[in-house]
Design a protein around this motif. Structure first.
Motif, PDB file in Angstrom:
ATOM      1  N   ASN A   1      -9.479 -18.050 -24.797  1.00 41.56           N
ATOM      2  CA  ASN A   1      -9.645 -19.515 -24.924  1.00 41.56           C
ATOM      3  C   ASN A   1      -9.264 -20.279 -23.660  1.00 41.56           C
ATOM      4  O   ASN A   1      -8.820 -21.419 -23.716  1.00 41.56           O
ATOM      5  CB  ASN A   1      -8.851 -20.038 -26.120  1.00 41.56           C
ATOM      6  CG  ASN A   1      -9.544 -21.154 -26.891  1.00 41.56           C
ATOM      7  OD1 ASN A   1      -9.126 -21.524 -27.979  1.00 41.56           O
ATOM      8  ND2 ASN A   1     -10.617 -21.712 -26.359  1.00 41.56           N
TER       9      ASN A   1
ATOM     10  N   GLY B   1     -12.058 -24.388 -23.420  1.00 36.09           N
ATOM     11  CA  GLY B   1     -11.642 -24.950 -24.702  1.00 36.09           C
ATOM     12  C   GLY B   1     -12.569 -24.681 -25.871  1.00 36.09           C
ATOM     13  O   GLY B   1     -12.115 -24.616 -27.013  1.00 36.09           O
TER      14      GLY B   1
ATOM     15  N   LEU C   1     -13.753 -19.951 -28.625  1.00 36.68           N
ATOM     16  CA  LEU C   1     -12.689 -19.671 -29.583  1.00 36.68           C
ATOM     17  C   LEU C   1     -12.583 -18.225 -30.039  1.00 36.68           C
ATOM     18  O   LEU C   1     -11.518 -17.791 -30.489  1.00 36.68           O
ATOM     19  CB  LEU C   1     -12.912 -20.519 -30.856  1.00 36.68           C
ATOM     20  CG  LEU C   1     -13.392 -21.950 -30.677  1.00 36.68           C
ATOM     21  CD1 LEU C   1     -13.663 -22.572 -32.031  1.00 36.68           C
ATOM     22  CD2 LEU C   1     -12.358 -22.755 -29.910  1.00 36.68           C
TER      23      LEU C   1
ATOM     24  N   LEU D   1      -5.026 -18.574 -27.122  1.00 38.97           N
ATOM     25  CA  LEU D   1      -4.906 -20.023 -26.852  1.00 38.97           C
ATOM     26  C   LEU D   1      -4.252 -20.261 -25.492  1.00 38.97           C
ATOM     27  O   LEU D   1      -3.307 -21.046 -25.379  1.00 38.97           O
ATOM     28  CB  LEU D   1      -4.083 -20.687 -27.964  1.00 38.97           C
ATOM     29  CG  LEU D   1      -4.609 -20.436 -29.387  1.00 38.97           C
ATOM     30  CD1 LEU D   1      -3.547 -20.723 -30.430  1.00 38.97           C
ATOM     31  CD2 LEU D   1      -5.863 -21.257 -29.662  1.00 38.97           C
TER      32      LEU D   1
ATOM     33  N   VAL E   1      -7.941 -26.317 -25.119  1.00 38.22           N
ATOM     34  CA  VAL E   1      -8.146 -26.032 -26.546  1.00 38.22           C
ATOM     35  C   VAL E   1      -8.146 -27.330 -27.365  1.00 38.22           C
ATOM     36  O   VAL E   1      -8.925 -27.492 -28.305  1.00 38.22           O
ATOM     37  CB  VAL E   1      -7.030 -25.089 -27.065  1.00 38.22           C
ATOM     38  CG1 VAL E   1      -7.063 -24.977 -28.585  1.00 38.22           C
ATOM     39  CG2 VAL E   1      -7.163 -23.711 -26.430  1.00 38.22           C
TER      40      VAL E   1
END
Ligand SMILES: [Zn+2]
Length: 407
Positions: free
Chosen positions: A40, A43, A46, A76, A82
């Motif tokens: 990630n 952003g 995922l 993340l 993110v």
């Protein structure tokens, strides 16, 4: 196996809140490689987070005797990216503060020193054993990395994108393999980018599509890791010593933006498991492997990106994964010429050459010059290529392992 969980401070926001990274570190009973995996960085991309969830669950079922070395997992890995949103859309490819692409900011030793520095290092260590040479060069890179940070700290301080990259790269600089989990910002297939001539490592992932980075965009996370090593290999080669460091960098692309597509996640997990097992980092698998694909090899420099010849609405005539003939219509653009009494018109956009549709724009409204889709031109079969040979080597090796386990 239980990981060490480390919370790494990243940045303090204007509101006073602090951003941090969560790092899961598995340490095996026996020494070995360090594998660094993050997800990630962009952003909207995922799927890698779901892959890391699955890999964590898988590693939990293994014993520390099944692991040689270390595996570091960072989901993340870009909190600013993110959390960025515009209406329903995740737009975190660029930092809105400075306009920079989050994956074109990384510190590359090869760019930070004169070309002659690496040549001189190669000359000095021409007779040094591979292990000592690797350790010495890694130390040199690390010292320069720290010195550059100290220099900035003694001046006016580091800008945001330097602080971020320093944090992320400090986790990965001593790795043996870096795997950066991305997706398309649009609709995309699942495939692998790899640097240098690491065909054998790329083949271990068992994906059906691999793209060699024969041309670098510059300053991407995987590139910044591997380029200094490729430079040293070239300089040693020029002096008559041919070797390959057992160091690799990959960007694994996992389908489309803003989605956790089950097939892409499954193939990402399977690919990482197959790679870890193939590299003998894990000596047990946590799940039954999928049948291995024979990868098709493409080169990044051959990718054909198509841009809208006029503004309008894109009515696609092809789908992701289609194989297209030269001259075939890729899409029609419905547009409204302004002025006079002209009616709405349709403009056809043909393929300039045969190829595989591997990325398709997510927005079917385009201004003139905006992105529509990408093709990987044929021929791209790996037959007879180093990658194909690597696949054969891998299959032979696995056959041998199976034979041994039957004994
Ligand atoms: Zn990306």
């Amino acid at each position: 196996m239980v990981p060490e969980i480390i919370t790494v401070p990243l940045l303090q926001l204007a509101s006073g809140d602090r951003l941090s990274l969560q790092v899961y570190r598995y340490v095996g009973r026996y020494p070995g490689k360090k594998i660094y995996i993050q997800a990630n960085l962009h952003g909207a991309e995922l799927a890698g987070n779901a892959v890391i969830h699955e890999v964590l669950a898988g590693l939990k079922t293994l014993d520390d005797a099944d692991l040689r070395g270390e595996i570091w997992l960072v989901p993340l890995c870009n909190p600013l990216g993110v959390n960025q949103r515009s209406h329903h859309f995740a737009t975190g490819r660029y930092n809105p503060y400075d306009g920079r692409d989050w994956n074109r900011i990384f510190w590359d030793y090869e760019k930070q020193v004169d070309r002659s520095c690496i040549q001189q290092f190669a000359q000095t260590h021409l007779q040094t054993s591979l292990a000592t040479l690797q350790a010495a060069y890694r130390h040199t890179i690390h010292q320069k990395f720290l010195a550059d940070q100290q220099q900035e700290a003694q001046g006016g301080g580091a800008p945001l994108h330097h602080r971020y990259r320093n944090c992320l790269q400090s986790l990965a600089l001593d790795a043996d393999t870096v795997i950066d989990l991305h997706s398309s910002s649009n609709y995309g297939l699942t495939y692998l980018y790899y640097g240098g001539d690491r065909h054998l490592g790329a083949a271990l992932f068992g994906l059906d599509l691999a793209i060699q980075l024969d041309r670098y965009d510059g300053d991407a996370f995987d590139e910044a890791f591997i380029k200094p090593w490729l430079a040293l290999e070239r300089d040693l080669e020029a002096l008559g010593r041919s070797l390959r460091f057992d160091l690799e960098a990959y960007t694994l692309e996992l389908g489309s933006a803003m989605q956790l597509q089950p097939d892409s996640v499954e193939r990402g997990v399977q690919g990482i498991q197959a790679y870890l097992y193939g590299k003998q980092v894990i000596t047990q698998r946590w799940t039954t492997p999928l049948p291995l694909a024979t990868p098709q090899l493409y080169r990044a420099s051959t990718i054909q990106r198509y841009y809208a010849p006029t503004g309008g609405m894109v009515r696609s005539q092809v789908a992701l994964g289609d194989r297209i003939a030269a001259g075939q219509v890729l899409c029609e653009i419905l547009h409204v010429p302004k002025g006079g009494d002209a009616y709405p018109q349709v403009m056809k956009m043909p393929a300039m050459q045969a190829g595989l549709v591997f990325d398709v724009g997510i927005n079917q409204a385009v201004n003139e010059g905006e992105y529509v889709l990408s093709l990987l031109p044929e021929p791209g079969t790996a037959t007879g290529s180093p990658l194909h040979d690597a696949v054969i080597d891998r299959e032979t090796a696995q056959g041998n392992r199976n034979n041994q386990s039957d004994d």
